[in-house]
Write a protein that holds these residues in place. Structure first.
Motif, PDB file in Angstrom:
ATOM      1  N   UNK A  25       0.829  -1.207   0.000  1.00 50.78           N
ATOM      2  CA  UNK A  25       0.000   0.000   0.000  1.00 50.78           C
ATOM      3  C   UNK A  25       0.868   1.265   0.000  1.00 50.78           C
ATOM      4  N   UNK A  26       1.936   1.247   0.789  1.00 49.88           N
ATOM      5  CA  UNK A  26       2.842   2.398   0.789  1.00 49.88           C
ATOM      6  C   UNK A  26       3.544   2.540  -0.556  1.00 49.88           C
ATOM      7  N   UNK A  27       3.850   1.426  -1.197  1.00 44.22           N
ATOM      8  CA  UNK A  27       4.459   1.479  -2.520  1.00 44.22           C
ATOM      9  C   UNK A  27       3.477   2.046  -3.545  1.00 44.22           C
ATOM     10  N   UNK A  28       2.216   1.645  -3.455  1.00 50.04           N
ATOM     11  CA  UNK A  28       1.210   2.146  -4.393  1.00 50.04           C
ATOM     12  C   UNK A  28       0.946   3.636  -4.189  1.00 50.04           C
ATOM     13  N   UNK A  29       1.065   4.089  -2.945  1.00 49.44           N
ATOM     14  CA  UNK A  29       0.844   5.503  -2.661  1.00 49.44           C
ATOM     15  C   UNK A  29       2.055   6.362  -3.021  1.00 49.44           C
ATOM     16  N   UNK A  30       3.171   5.730  -3.332  1.00 50.46           N
ATOM     17  CA  UNK A  30       4.364   6.472  -3.694  1.00 50.46           C
ATOM     18  C   UNK A  30       5.196   6.913  -2.510  1.00 50.46           C
ATOM     19  N   UNK A  31       4.870   6.440  -1.322  1.00 46.46           N
ATOM     20  CA  UNK A  31       5.597   6.821  -0.117  1.00 46.46           C
ATOM     21  C   UNK A  31       6.871   6.007   0.083  1.00 46.46           C
ATOM     22  N   UNK A  32       6.877   4.799  -0.443  1.00 44.95           N
ATOM     23  CA  UNK A  32       7.994   3.892  -0.204  1.00 44.95           C
ATOM     24  C   UNK A  32       8.221   3.091  -1.467  1.00 44.95           C
ATOM     25  N   UNK A  33       9.440   2.978  -1.921  1.00 48.69           N
ATOM     26  CA  UNK A  33       9.748   2.214  -3.125  1.00 48.69           C
ATOM     27  C   UNK A  33      10.213   0.816  -2.717  1.00 48.69           C
ATOM     28  N   UNK A  34       9.348  -0.163  -2.941  1.00 49.24           N
ATOM     29  CA  UNK A  34       9.631  -1.535  -2.538  1.00 49.24           C
ATOM     30  C   UNK A  34       9.677  -2.419  -3.772  1.00 49.24           C
ATOM     31  N   UNK A  35      10.716  -3.220  -3.867  1.00 49.35           N
ATOM     32  CA  UNK A  35      10.815  -4.155  -4.983  1.00 49.35           C
ATOM     33  C   UNK A  35      10.056  -5.436  -4.640  1.00 49.35           C
ATOM     34  N   UNK A  36       9.307  -5.984  -5.586  1.00 50.06           N
ATOM     35  CA  UNK A  36       8.581  -7.232  -5.316  1.00 50.06           C
ATOM     36  C   UNK A  36       9.505  -8.398  -4.991  1.00 50.06           C
ATOM     37  N   UNK A  37      10.741  -8.340  -5.452  1.00 50.75           N
ATOM     38  CA  UNK A  37      11.676  -9.416  -5.155  1.00 50.75           C
ATOM     39  C   UNK A  37      12.110  -9.417  -3.691  1.00 50.75           C
ATOM     40  N   UNK A  38      11.744  -8.385  -2.966  1.00 52.05           N
ATOM     41  CA  UNK A  38      12.026  -8.339  -1.529  1.00 52.05           C
ATOM     42  C   UNK A  38      10.806  -8.784  -0.732  1.00 52.05           C
ATOM     43  N   UNK A  39       9.631  -8.335  -1.147  1.00 47.09           N
ATOM     44  CA  UNK A  39       8.424  -8.617  -0.377  1.00 47.09           C
ATOM     45  C   UNK A  39       7.932 -10.061  -0.521  1.00 47.09           C
ATOM     46  N   UNK A  40       8.006 -10.603  -1.697  1.00 44.03           N
ATOM     47  CA  UNK A  40       7.501 -11.960  -1.881  1.00 44.03           C
ATOM     48  C   UNK A  40       8.285 -12.994  -1.081  1.00 44.03           C
ATOM     49  N   UNK A  41       9.611 -12.968  -1.093  1.00 45.26           N
ATOM     50  CA  UNK A  41      10.332 -13.917  -0.235  1.00 45.26           C
ATOM     51  C   UNK A  41      10.110 -13.665   1.260  1.00 45.26           C
ATOM     52  N   UNK A  42       9.954 -12.403   1.639  1.00 50.24           N
ATOM     53  CA  UNK A  42       9.696 -12.130   3.051  1.00 50.24           C
ATOM     54  C   UNK A  42       8.327 -12.664   3.463  1.00 50.24           C
ATOM     55  N   UNK A  43       7.347 -12.605   2.575  1.00 46.65           N
ATOM     56  CA  UNK A  43       6.032 -13.179   2.869  1.00 46.65           C
ATOM     57  C   UNK A  43       6.137 -14.699   2.984  1.00 46.65           C
ATOM     58  N   UNK A  44       6.891 -15.315   2.096  1.00 49.25           N
ATOM     59  CA  UNK A  44       7.067 -16.768   2.160  1.00 49.25           C
ATOM     60  C   UNK A  44       7.793 -17.170   3.439  1.00 49.25           C
ATOM     61  N   UNK A  45       8.842 -16.422   3.809  1.00 54.44           N
ATOM     62  CA  UNK A  45       9.554 -16.710   5.047  1.00 54.44           C
ATOM     63  C   UNK A  45       8.635 -16.547   6.253  1.00 54.44           C
TER      64      UNK A  45
END
Length: 71
Positions: A25-45
């Motif tokens: 949500x923060x990435x979509x709002x432009x507040x935080x630039x998050x790469x999907x290659x970081x979030x998806x493995x963190x969700x799996x972990x």
């Protein structure tokens, strides 16, 4: 209403998913630039961690029940 047992694995899974959703949500709002290659493995972990917590909880409850049943 019957009281439900506390499930810490579900709590961990819910908090992980809320964190990932907040990051997206923060990435979509432009507040935080998050790469999907970081979030998806963190969700799996996080989900693997929730599974480990659930397994430990199950084992502890099973051990406690076995101690109560033995004379």
């Amino acid at each position: 209403m019957r009281k439900h047992p506390f499930e810490p694995g579900k709590l961990v899974a819910g908090l992980v998913m809320l964190g990932v959703a907040l990051a997206y949500a923060l990435d979509a709002a432009g507040e935080w630039d998050v790469r999907p290659l970081v979030l998806l493995p963190s969700a799996a972990f996080g989900l693997c961690l929730a599974g480990v917590v659930s397994a430990l909880t199950h084992g502890l409850r099973r051990r406690r029940t076995a101690k109560r049943e033995t004379p």
